[in-house]
Scaffold this motif. Structure first.
Motif, PDB file in Angstrom:
ATOM      1  N   LYS A   8      -1.581   8.502  -7.034  1.00  0.00           N
ATOM      2  CA  LYS A   8      -2.384   7.288  -6.825  1.00  0.00           C
ATOM      3  C   LYS A   8      -2.122   6.701  -5.445  1.00  0.00           C
ATOM      4  O   LYS A   8      -3.054   6.354  -4.719  1.00  0.00           O
ATOM      5  CB  LYS A   8      -2.058   6.256  -7.911  1.00  0.00           C
ATOM      6  CG  LYS A   8      -2.487   6.666  -9.311  1.00  0.00           C
ATOM      7  CD  LYS A   8      -1.987   5.661 -10.350  1.00  0.00           C
ATOM      8  CE  LYS A   8      -2.294   6.107 -11.761  1.00  0.00           C
ATOM      9  NZ  LYS A   8      -1.784   5.139 -12.774  1.00  0.00           N
ATOM     10  N   ARG A   9      -0.838   6.592  -5.081  1.00  0.00           N
ATOM     11  CA  ARG A   9      -0.520   6.014  -3.779  1.00  0.00           C
ATOM     12  C   ARG A   9      -1.031   6.900  -2.645  1.00  0.00           C
ATOM     13  O   ARG A   9      -1.537   6.404  -1.638  1.00  0.00           O
ATOM     14  CB  ARG A   9       0.978   5.788  -3.642  1.00  0.00           C
ATOM     15  CG  ARG A   9       1.329   5.050  -2.337  1.00  0.00           C
ATOM     16  CD  ARG A   9       2.799   4.815  -2.132  1.00  0.00           C
ATOM     17  NE  ARG A   9       3.004   4.064  -0.903  1.00  0.00           N
ATOM     18  CZ  ARG A   9       3.339   2.772  -0.842  1.00  0.00           C
ATOM     19  NH1 ARG A   9       3.539   2.077  -1.956  1.00  0.00           N
ATOM     20  NH2 ARG A   9       3.487   2.167   0.330  1.00  0.00           N
ATOM     21  N   SER A  10      -0.923   8.221  -2.820  1.00  0.00           N
ATOM     22  CA  SER A  10      -1.377   9.119  -1.748  1.00  0.00           C
ATOM     23  C   SER A  10      -2.884   9.009  -1.529  1.00  0.00           C
ATOM     24  O   SER A  10      -3.356   9.141  -0.395  1.00  0.00           O
ATOM     25  CB  SER A  10      -0.985  10.565  -2.058  1.00  0.00           C
ATOM     26  OG  SER A  10      -1.773  11.111  -3.098  1.00  0.00           O
ATOM     27  N   VAL A  11      -3.641   8.735  -2.604  1.00  0.00           N
ATOM     28  CA  VAL A  11      -5.079   8.530  -2.440  1.00  0.00           C
ATOM     29  C   VAL A  11      -5.339   7.240  -1.662  1.00  0.00           C
ATOM     30  O   VAL A  11      -6.164   7.209  -0.744  1.00  0.00           O
ATOM     31  CB  VAL A  11      -5.800   8.524  -3.807  1.00  0.00           C
ATOM     32  CG1 VAL A  11      -7.228   8.029  -3.674  1.00  0.00           C
ATOM     33  CG2 VAL A  11      -5.778   9.927  -4.406  1.00  0.00           C
ATOM     34  N   LEU A  12      -4.619   6.160  -2.008  1.00  0.00           N
ATOM     35  CA  LEU A  12      -4.766   4.911  -1.243  1.00  0.00           C
ATOM     36  C   LEU A  12      -4.402   5.139   0.221  1.00  0.00           C
ATOM     37  O   LEU A  12      -5.116   4.670   1.129  1.00  0.00           O
ATOM     38  CB  LEU A  12      -3.865   3.820  -1.826  1.00  0.00           C
ATOM     39  CG  LEU A  12      -4.129   3.340  -3.257  1.00  0.00           C
ATOM     40  CD1 LEU A  12      -3.197   2.190  -3.599  1.00  0.00           C
ATOM     41  CD2 LEU A  12      -5.572   2.924  -3.438  1.00  0.00           C
ATOM     42  N   GLU A  13      -3.310   5.828   0.464  1.00  0.00           N
ATOM     43  CA  GLU A  13      -2.888   6.076   1.846  1.00  0.00           C
ATOM     44  C   GLU A  13      -3.877   6.982   2.569  1.00  0.00           C
ATOM     45  O   GLU A  13      -4.222   6.737   3.732  1.00  0.00           O
ATOM     46  CB  GLU A  13      -1.483   6.688   1.850  1.00  0.00           C
ATOM     47  CG  GLU A  13      -0.406   5.707   1.426  1.00  0.00           C
ATOM     48  CD  GLU A  13       0.983   6.323   1.365  1.00  0.00           C
ATOM     49  OE1 GLU A  13       1.966   5.563   1.437  1.00  0.00           O
ATOM     50  OE2 GLU A  13       1.091   7.565   1.230  1.00  0.00           O
TER      51      GLU A  13
END
Length: 496
Positions: free
Chosen positions: A368-373
């Motif tokens: 999830k965080r990698s998609v936001l980043e």
């Protein structure tokens, strides 16, 4: 009390808001609809879906207010879509939308026929699959019987305005996105149209974004069960209206908008500015203003895609809960948001996305965080181009889905390395449309006066220097992925 209505005709739904003279949103209404995908790469919509949704929204809102208290309506609309009508005013075929990619051959044909230098000279932009011009050429090549019926082409919001008033117009911010419009001279590029053998008579008349296109016709007023006149103002392209509704009318602030797609936008009013094609350069809905813009095609769409894979029932607040437990860099995982190709800076419809760095310890929170980043890195590529063009990025106003999560706002501040501001009452492009109606109604003497009265911001989210240093290193790695994966994803297409 007097009111105006702003209506945003989006890709997946229509949003209407009622705004009073103090700039307060006093009511709203939303309607969802679905686009059609008859073939791979095709994205279409019956334009009367937008018209009927507009009527339904107006019925819902007008019934709540005193007679004659609502005096003006204006629109924001998704850009680039092709709507064509015949001499009787009927739509000839479904609209071809901005995210339709069927026109790759037409794009190459246009480049061969006129050349990039000529395109930049006459329109200040290169040509891409999503723009209106190659759609028109595609229609000419593949559906000549429909092409030959064309009396006028329009953009999505312009069709709804036509249905409400009986008058066919467009305005500079949407005209610029057709890649048939010379934004320096603010007129259709007759030389380019002649080179491509397109009859300029099918182009709609261009009026100002806050100019009146007419009033609701008697037939429409009967459908709405009202007996007073309401002025209809032409409106603007969604990104231009989103910028106006965020107070982006000069060089002091930039805009980042994260919806289905992602946008980075900055005003650029220098008369000597010449675009090189890496960014878009369009007319604003504010008179005599221009802006440069970069686009990430799959921004919020990437997050929606991941949510559908992991947990479709959760809303986004729950889905992104505890995202801070995955550290900066997502524990070595990186995502590229190329689900539908990528616009800025690659202009590549065939590139596809990737997760890089998956290992046995990767968690859902890391993904999830990698998609936001990854979405934010992609938008930062546009920010970097702006900086390289000597645009001073001092403060960014973030709107859309990216402004609704505090952790994502911090990620934006850290990656962009500037303070991030959000609107106190962010209503997206519909608010900019309402501002155009208010200007049309002459509630203010100038856009500056209206900004001072209506636009309010929340507190700033500032970058953390140590975070920005880490993200600078990660961003440099991110920029390597496109070149490394482009030939691989190209080879993989043979197995689809």
């Amino acid at each position: 009390m007097n009111y105006v209505i702003g209506i945003d005709i989006g890709t997946s739904g229509l949003k209407s808001i009622v705004v009073n003279k103090s700039g307060e949103v006093v009511d709203s209404h939303s309607i969802s609809y679905k686009t059609e995908h008859p073939k791979s790469g095709y994205s279409e919509m019956d334009p009367d879906v937008w018209y009927e949704a507009t009527l339904d929204s107006l019925r819902h809102l007008l019934n709540k207010f005193d007679r004659q208290s609502i005096s003006g309506i204006s629109f924001s609309g998704q850009m680039h879509g092709l709507v064509v009508i015949d001499e009787d005013g009927n739509s000839i075929r479904p609209a071809i939308l901005w995210n339709d990619t069927r026109t790759s051959q037409e794009v190459e044909d246009i480049k061969q026929a006129v050349g990039l230098e000529t395109l930049l000279k006459h329109t200040q932009n290169t040509v891409l699959e999503g723009f209106t011009l190659p759609k028109l050429i595609w229609l000419k090549n593949h559906e000549p019987e429909n092409y030959n019926k064309i009396h006028k082409f329009m953009l999505p919001k312009d069709y709804v305005v036509y249905k409400l008033t009986g008058n066919v117009h467009t305005e500079p911010s949407d005209a610029a996105g057709t890649i048939m419009y010379n934004i320096k001279s603010e007129a259709w590029s007759l030389e380019l149209l002649n080179q491509l053998n397109i009859d300029s008579n099918i182009c709609p008349e261009v009026i100002g974004s806050h100019e009146s296109s007419g009033v609701l016709t008697d037939r429409i007023r009967e459908k709405l069960n009202i007996d007073w006149e309401i002025n209809v103002y032409q409106g603007g392209a969604d990104n231009a209206c989103g910028a106006l509704g965020s107070g982006i009318t000069d060089e002091t602030k930039q805009l980042v908008s994260i919806g289905t797609s992602g946008v980075a936008l900055s005003i650029e009013n220098s008369p000597n500015y010449e675009n090189d094609g890496n960014m878009h350069y369009f007319s604003h809905c504010v008179p005599n203003q221009k802006y440069v813009m970069g686009v990430t095609l799959s921004a919020g769409y990437s997050l929606e895609w991941l949510k559908q894979l992991i947990n479709t029932s959760e809303d986004f607040n729950v889905f992104l809960k505890d995202i801070s437990q995955s550290k900066i860099g997502s524990n070595g995982l990186m995502y590229t948001p190329y689900l539908l190709g990528e616009r800025t800076p690659y202009n590549d419809a065939s590139i596809r996305g990737s997760f890089i760095g998956l290992d046995a310890n990767t968690t859902q929170l890391d993904m999830k965080r990698s998609v936001l980043e990854g979405i934010t890195y992609s938008i930062n590529e546009s920010i970097e181009i702006m900086r390289n063009k000597d645009i001073d990025i001092k403060e960014i106003v973030s709107i859309g889905g990216g402004a609704k999560n505090e952790e994502w706002l911090q990620i934006q501040a850290d990656i962009f390395n500037v303070p991030i501001t959000t609107r106190t009452e962010e209503q997206g492009p519909a608010y900019g449309a309402a501002m155009l109606a208010a200007m049309g109604e002459q509630w203010f003497d100038s856009f500056d006066d209206m900004n001072e009265s209506w636009i309010k911001y929340r507190g700033k989210v500032s970058p953390v220097s140590s975070h920005s240093e880490s993200y600078h290193k990660l961003f440099n790695i991110y920029k390597l992925i496109y070149t490394a994966t482009q030939p691989i994803t190209k080879d993989l297409t043979q197995f689809k």
